[in-house]
Design a protein around this motif. Structure first.
Motif, short mmCIF file in Angstrom:
data_model
loop_
_atom_site.label_atom_id
_atom_site.label_comp_id
_atom_site.label_asym_id
_atom_site.label_seq_id
_atom_site.Cartn_x
_atom_site.Cartn_y
_atom_site.Cartn_z
N LYS A 13 0.83 -1.21 0.00
CA LYS A 13 0.00 0.00 0.00
C LYS A 13 0.86 1.26 0.00
N SER A 14 2.03 1.19 0.62
CA SER A 14 2.92 2.36 0.68
C SER A 14 3.96 2.33 -0.44
N GLY A 15 3.79 1.43 -1.43
CA GLY A 15 4.59 1.48 -2.64
C GLY A 15 5.95 0.82 -2.57
N SER A 16 6.19 -0.01 -1.56
CA SER A 16 7.50 -0.66 -1.42
C SER A 16 7.39 -2.16 -1.63
N ALA A 17 8.49 -2.76 -2.07
CA ALA A 17 8.62 -4.21 -2.02
C ALA A 17 9.07 -4.60 -0.63
N VAL A 18 8.75 -5.82 -0.20
CA VAL A 18 9.11 -6.24 1.14
C VAL A 18 9.84 -7.57 1.10
N ILE A 19 10.90 -7.66 1.89
CA ILE A 19 11.60 -8.91 2.12
C ILE A 19 11.27 -9.36 3.53
N MET A 20 10.65 -10.53 3.64
CA MET A 20 10.15 -11.02 4.92
C MET A 20 11.07 -12.11 5.44
N LYS A 21 11.68 -11.87 6.57
CA LYS A 21 12.60 -12.83 7.18
C LYS A 21 11.99 -13.34 8.47
N GLY A 22 11.17 -14.40 8.35
CA GLY A 22 10.54 -14.99 9.52
C GLY A 22 11.47 -15.98 10.19
N GLY A 23 11.11 -16.40 11.39
CA GLY A 23 11.92 -17.35 12.13
C GLY A 23 11.64 -18.79 11.71
N THR A 24 12.53 -19.68 12.11
CA THR A 24 12.36 -21.10 11.78
C THR A 24 11.11 -21.68 12.42
N GLY A 32 -0.67 -10.06 -12.48
CA GLY A 32 0.40 -9.53 -13.30
C GLY A 32 1.41 -8.69 -12.55
N VAL A 33 1.55 -8.96 -11.25
CA VAL A 33 2.49 -8.22 -10.41
C VAL A 33 3.63 -9.16 -10.03
N SER A 34 4.84 -8.67 -10.06
CA SER A 34 6.01 -9.51 -9.75
C SER A 34 5.90 -10.13 -8.36
N GLU A 35 6.19 -11.43 -8.29
CA GLU A 35 6.20 -12.11 -6.99
C GLU A 35 7.28 -11.54 -6.08
N ALA A 36 8.30 -10.93 -6.66
CA ALA A 36 9.39 -10.36 -5.86
C ALA A 36 8.96 -9.16 -5.05
N VAL A 37 7.71 -8.69 -5.25
CA VAL A 37 7.15 -7.65 -4.39
C VAL A 37 7.08 -8.14 -2.95
N ALA A 38 6.89 -9.44 -2.77
CA ALA A 38 6.81 -10.05 -1.43
C ALA A 38 7.71 -11.27 -1.41
N THR A 39 8.91 -11.12 -0.89
CA THR A 39 9.90 -12.19 -0.91
C THR A 39 10.08 -12.77 0.49
N LEU A 40 9.91 -14.09 0.61
CA LEU A 40 10.19 -14.76 1.88
C LEU A 40 11.64 -15.20 1.88
N PHE A 41 12.44 -14.63 2.75
CA PHE A 41 13.86 -14.93 2.82
C PHE A 41 14.06 -16.28 3.51
N PRO A 42 15.18 -16.96 3.22
CA PRO A 42 15.47 -18.20 3.94
C PRO A 42 15.51 -17.95 5.45
N PRO A 43 15.15 -18.94 6.28
CA PRO A 43 15.06 -18.71 7.73
C PRO A 43 16.38 -18.81 8.48
#
Length: 416
Positions: free
Chosen positions: A135-146, A167-178
């Motif tokens: 909503k605020s126009g940024s991509a997010v990298i999400m680093k959750g815990g194991t 039609g929006v890039s999946e990289a807008v919401a990236t789940l980082f390795p834990p």
């Protein structure tokens, strides 16, 4: 930096430029579709969540944070719709003026770009941060815990399915390795990530602050006090203290320490009585222990270690103070600057407490449990900032944007 991580970061950076081109209407459409998909895929999400829960002790304070239910997923979905319904925080003219030479200067809100969020066993955060960052126009990298890896993976799959369809890039919401190694890579991703926001306990926040080369906004650690002043109303006080402590013990706005004026010790048993039903253990100083012994079923002697402890459990400290001076001094020493409250009918005491307490949220005759973006009318929140630069308190949409200056003229040149 490994090639795998570098590739992930480059895709996120590219996606952030694309998000900035999406219309507000498109973003709202995507958010509403993800909200629908969350409910439609409840069984899939709960199955993954059950796998995570099976690995955690039910007595662990983080268990409640990890737990998802149909009701919680429905509430998360509704929160996403609320975010979609909020005005866009982007492109707002925050200030504008014209210089004597005719040059016009505008200060305009813009996206951060790529926001990295590091969080512990709270899978609901995956939905929250996606909705707020998009909503605020940024991509997010999400680093959750194991602890929540299966839950976060299932949720991210749901999000990605909608992004693909829209039609929006999946990289807008990236789940980082834990892994811990991935955390280190994210904290050093200068040039790829614009901001890091940690959400979790003091240990996580301290680690991120001490090790990040990317700018950090500290959130989450809550050592919250309630001060029952000599003028406090007992009925109000009992309800406020009980709600602040027992509504949800695992959250950062939960009460950790009750301060009580010495001349109201006779009211202490009644003040804490409602918490007995939840088996809250009270660690009391000598005077408070004597007032509670035989009048409250779960009381133990406090030690110095109990002051300044964030319990995230059915536990609370109680300290007797001589008056407001001692209460303010104790809070100044032990507060995490998150949320503090006073129970008092005396207007002067309320005013002094509100002025002198250094915290993001200061309450008078209201429990600390209200420190929440939704309760403040912000929709969902990305965290509670306990620092003073850029953002403080519940961080809604305006707090996860930055700004730039746009200058227009008609050929002016600088002569000095």
């Amino acid at each position: 930096m490994s090639e795998e991580i570098k590739n992930i970061l480059e895709k996120a950076r590219e996606a952030s430029r694309m998000v900035n081109l999406l219309s507000a209407e498109k973003i709202n459409q995507v958010l509403c579709r993800i909200a629908d998909a969350a409910v439609e895929n409840t069984d899939k999400i709960l199955k993954a969540n059950a796998e995570d829960l099976a690995r955690m002790d039910k007595n662990d304070p983080k268990y409640d944070r990890l737990l998802l239910t149909r009701e919680r997923i429905a509430a998360i979905s509704e929160d996403m719709r609320k975010v979609a319904g909020l005005p866009s925080p982007l492109g707002k003219v925050l200030a504008e003026w014209t210089q004597p030479n005719g040059m016009k200067i505008s200060k305009v809100s813009v996206p951060f770009g790529v926001v990295g969020v590091i969080y512990e066993a709270r899978p609901n955060v995956t939905f929250d941060v996606l909705s707020l960052c998009l909503k605020s126009g940024s991509a997010v990298i999400m680093k959750g815990g194991t602890d929540a890896y299966n839950s976060n993976t299932a949720i991210t799959d749901v999000i990605h399915s909608v992004l693909r369809e829209e039609g929006v890039s999946e990289a807008v919401a990236t789940l980082f390795p834990p892994s811990h190694e991935a955390t280190a890579e994210l904290l050093n991703a200068v040039g790829y990530v614009d901001l890091i926001i940690p959400r979790g306990g003091r240990g996580l926040i301290n680690f991120v602050r001490d090790n990040s080369r990317v700018p950090v906004i500290e959130t989450g650690a809550g050592i919250c006090h309630a001060y029952f002043h000599s003028s406090g109303d007992l009925t109000k006080g009992a309800a406020i203290v009980n709600n602040a402590k027992t509504r949800r013990v695992s959250v950062c706005n939960a009460l950790d320490c009750l301060l009580i004026d010495r001349d109201r010790l006779a009211d202490l048993p009644a003040l804490v009585a409602p918490m007995a039903e939840k088996n809250v253990i009270i660690y009391a100083d000598e005077d408070a222990f004597n007032a509670l012994h035989g009048n409250y079923p779960h009381v133990e002697h406090a030690t110095e270690d109990n002051w300044g402890t964030e319990y995230m459990d059915y536990k609370m400290s109680v300290k007797t103070v001589a008056g407001i001076d001692e209460a303010l001094a104790h809070i100044a020493t032990h507060s995490s600057k998150h949320s503090e409250c006073i129970v008092a009918e005396c207007a002067d005491a309320q005013a002094r407490f509100s002025k002198e307490v250094d915290a993001a949220c200061v309450y008078a005759n209201v429990p600390t449990s209200f420190t929440d973006g939704g309760q403040f009318g912000f929709g969902a929140e990305i965290g509670i900032s306990t620092q003073k630069l850029h953002a403080r308190g519940p961080m809604g949409l305006p707090e996860i944007t930055t700004y730039k200056y746009i200058i227009t003229g008609d050929g002016q040149i600088r002569n000095s």
